[in-house]
Motif scaffolding. Structure first.
Motif, short mmCIF file in Angstrom:
data_model
loop_
_atom_site.label_atom_id
_atom_site.label_comp_id
_atom_site.label_asym_id
_atom_site.label_seq_id
_atom_site.Cartn_x
_atom_site.Cartn_y
_atom_site.Cartn_z
N GLU A 149 61.14 -3.81 -15.89
CA GLU A 149 61.30 -2.89 -14.62
C GLU A 149 59.88 -2.46 -14.58
OE1 GLU A 149 64.08 0.07 -15.30
OE2 GLU A 149 65.72 -1.38 -15.94
N SER A 150 59.82 -1.55 -13.54
CA SER A 150 58.32 -1.16 -13.07
C SER A 150 58.38 0.48 -13.59
CB SER A 150 58.29 -0.97 -11.27
OG SER A 150 58.07 -2.49 -11.04
N PRO A 151 57.18 1.02 -13.62
CA PRO A 151 55.78 0.26 -13.40
C PRO A 151 55.32 -0.54 -14.89
CG PRO A 151 55.45 2.73 -14.09
CD PRO A 151 57.07 2.51 -14.21
N THR A 152 54.44 -1.07 -14.88
CA THR A 152 53.85 -1.59 -16.02
C THR A 152 52.68 -0.67 -16.50
OG1 THR A 152 54.32 -3.78 -15.43
CG2 THR A 152 52.63 -3.76 -16.92
N ILE A 153 52.59 -0.52 -17.69
CA ILE A 153 51.64 0.71 -18.19
C ILE A 153 50.57 0.04 -19.28
CG2 ILE A 153 51.40 2.94 -19.09
CD1 ILE A 153 54.05 3.71 -18.07
N THR A 154 49.44 0.15 -19.21
CA THR A 154 48.43 -0.14 -20.25
C THR A 154 48.01 1.08 -20.86
OG1 THR A 154 47.74 -2.11 -19.33
CG2 THR A 154 46.28 -1.13 -21.03
N LEU A 155 48.25 1.53 -22.19
CA LEU A 155 47.52 2.37 -22.89
C LEU A 155 46.44 2.29 -23.46
CD1 LEU A 155 51.15 3.55 -24.78
CD2 LEU A 155 50.12 4.41 -22.40
N TYR A 156 45.44 3.16 -23.48
CA TYR A 156 44.00 3.22 -23.99
C TYR A 156 44.17 4.52 -25.08
CZ TYR A 156 42.50 0.22 -20.24
OH TYR A 156 42.37 -1.02 -19.33
N HIS A 157 44.25 4.06 -26.27
CA HIS A 157 44.46 4.85 -27.42
C HIS A 157 42.93 5.29 -27.95
CE1 HIS A 157 48.66 4.31 -28.36
NE2 HIS A 157 48.42 3.27 -27.85
N MET A 158 42.21 6.06 -27.00
CA MET A 158 40.87 6.77 -27.34
C MET A 158 40.76 8.00 -26.16
SD MET A 158 38.80 3.42 -25.62
CE MET A 158 38.81 3.17 -23.67
N HIS A 159 40.08 8.82 -26.86
CA HIS A 159 39.85 9.98 -25.94
C HIS A 159 38.43 10.10 -25.36
CE1 HIS A 159 42.97 12.37 -28.45
NE2 HIS A 159 43.38 11.69 -28.00
N GLU A 160 37.72 8.82 -25.21
CA GLU A 160 36.39 8.70 -24.52
C GLU A 160 36.21 7.16 -24.51
OE1 GLU A 160 33.47 9.96 -27.22
OE2 GLU A 160 33.61 8.31 -28.74
N PHE A 161 35.73 6.90 -23.22
CA PHE A 161 35.39 5.60 -22.82
C PHE A 161 34.49 4.79 -23.66
CE2 PHE A 161 33.80 1.96 -20.46
CZ PHE A 161 35.01 1.55 -20.01
N ARG A 162 34.76 3.61 -24.12
CA ARG A 162 33.71 2.70 -24.78
C ARG A 162 33.90 1.45 -24.48
NH1 ARG A 162 37.15 5.00 -29.03
NH2 ARG A 162 38.49 3.33 -29.97
N HIS A 163 32.85 0.66 -24.88
CA HIS A 163 32.70 -0.74 -24.69
C HIS A 163 33.26 -1.75 -25.85
CE1 HIS A 163 31.13 -0.53 -20.42
NE2 HIS A 163 30.58 0.48 -20.95
N THR A 164 33.33 -1.11 -26.99
CA THR A 164 33.50 -2.04 -27.98
C THR A 164 34.91 -1.42 -28.75
OG1 THR A 164 32.08 -0.58 -29.57
CG2 THR A 164 31.31 -2.55 -28.34
N ASP A 165 35.39 -2.24 -29.44
CA ASP A 165 36.73 -1.61 -30.48
C ASP A 165 37.74 -0.91 -29.51
OD1 ASP A 165 35.60 -3.15 -32.69
OD2 ASP A 165 34.34 -1.20 -33.05
N ILE A 166 38.29 -1.42 -28.54
CA ILE A 166 39.08 -0.51 -27.53
C ILE A 166 40.65 -0.91 -28.10
CG2 ILE A 166 39.78 -0.47 -25.43
CD1 ILE A 166 36.96 -1.78 -24.41
N ASP A 167 41.09 0.26 -28.51
CA ASP A 167 42.52 0.28 -28.87
C ASP A 167 43.58 0.27 -27.63
OD1 ASP A 167 44.99 0.47 -30.27
OD2 ASP A 167 44.30 2.15 -31.12
N ILE A 168 44.14 -1.02 -27.22
CA ILE A 168 44.98 -0.89 -26.07
C ILE A 168 46.49 -1.36 -26.62
CG2 ILE A 168 43.06 -1.56 -24.60
CD1 ILE A 168 44.37 -4.37 -24.53
N GLU A 169 47.39 -0.84 -25.89
CA GLU A 169 48.91 -1.14 -25.86
C GLU A 169 49.40 -1.51 -24.60
OE1 GLU A 169 52.92 0.64 -27.90
OE2 GLU A 169 51.05 1.92 -27.73
N ALA A 170 49.77 -2.59 -24.35
CA ALA A 170 50.46 -3.52 -23.22
C ALA A 170 52.03 -2.87 -23.27
CB ALA A 170 50.41 -4.47 -23.12
N CYS A 171 52.25 -2.06 -22.28
CA CYS A 171 53.96 -1.57 -22.20
C CYS A 171 54.51 -2.13 -20.86
CB CYS A 171 53.82 -0.13 -22.22
SG CYS A 171 52.75 0.67 -23.33
#
Length: 295
Positions: free
Chosen positions: A180-202
């Protein structure tokens, strides 16, 4: 100024025409007529021929109590109920305690609105720094099927998300679960960074699907509701992720908030990684869960 003194068959009462009574009480005749209409203070006598309204001196005490109660912020209905019940000092104290709590809540809400107005003004002044319309709102809970992984570099996020969503959709189709909709990507971090990015596709699913199983990589769970989140919508490509996320973080910090949970990248389009409609309408929403910094 005292009007004509009148007499009835049983007693002699000094009566004032409405204009004289209004002057004596330092209120307008319009207010007296309104109190009469509301059933708070009715004339003691209305001349059947002239229509003149008359009030007695004894009614000044009731009028003063009406004015005092309304001045405390009680509604006309509350004042009327208090007068009909002829409440005593203890009951009046209880009413005022409740009114005090209500006023405190209203003041807190107004102060919060004032802060939002101030921050919006700052946002307008710093248009180049915050090129988005940021809105604070609550977020609903969703039943989801998800996969979580660590991405080494931000340049790999797009392809990694595509791969994760493809695997989730394939797994759901295998067990007969409709995405179903929507599609959600979770970023498990409290600040933006370019390396070691913890993501969860939902992928949002029906609540009935939560009891099902696929492979070990796809997990069913609830994405919890969020009381407050700073959000923004845009119809741009992935190149604006950094700018969007940074704007939310900067705005939230200036507004006195802390990040309270994973940032949500919500795709409102039906395709799982589509970021704009053919018409260019905004379909991607960044949602940053926040909470007030304790004073």
């Amino acid at each position: 100024m005292i009007a004509d003194e009148r007499h009835d068959t049983t007693s002699s009462i000094a009566m004032f025409k409405i204009g004289d009574f209004a002057e004596l009480a330092q209120v307008s005749t319009h207010r007296l007529r309104n109190y009469d209409k509301q059933g708070l203070l009715q004339p003691i006598h209305i001349d059947q021929f002239s229509g003149y309204r008359y009030y007695s001196a004894e009614q000044l005490g009731r009028l003063n109590r009406i004015i005092a109660l309304l001045g405390l912020g009680l509604s006309l209905e509350e004042v009327k109920a208090a007068l009909v019940a002829n409440i005593d000092a203890e009951q009046l104290e209880q009413m005022l305690v409740q009114r005090q709590a209500q006023l405190k809540q209203e003041i807190a809400q107004k102060e919060d609105q004032l802060l939002h107005v101030h921050n919006r003004l700052q946002q307008i002044k710093e248009e180049s720094q915050y090129p988005f319309e940021i809105v604070v709102k609550s977020l609903p809970a969703y039943p989801i099927a998800s996969m979580r992984t660590l991405v080494k570099h931000s340049s790999e996020v797009h392809d990694t998300c595509n791969a994760l969503y493809e695997e989730i959709h394939h797994a759901l189709a295998h067990i007969g679960v409709q995405a179903e909709s929507p599609t959600i990507t979770l970023y498990h971090m409290h600040e933006f960074r370019h390396t070691d990015i913890d993501i969860e596709a939902c992928v949002v699913v029906s609540p009935d699907a939560l009891g099902k199983t696929t492979n070990a990589r796809v997990q069913f769970n609830w994405l919890p509701a969020v009381p407050e989140a700073a959000t923004l919508l845009f119809a741009e490509d992935c190149d604006r992720v950094f700018e969007s996320f940074t704007s939310l973080l900067q705005w939230s910090a200036k507004a006195g908030y802390l990040v309270s949970n994973a940032t949500r990248e919500v795709h409102h389009a039906s395709a799982y990684n589509t970021v704009m409609t053919p018409a260019g309408d905004p379909v991607v929403e960044y949602q940053l869960p926040i909470e007030k910094i304790a004073s």
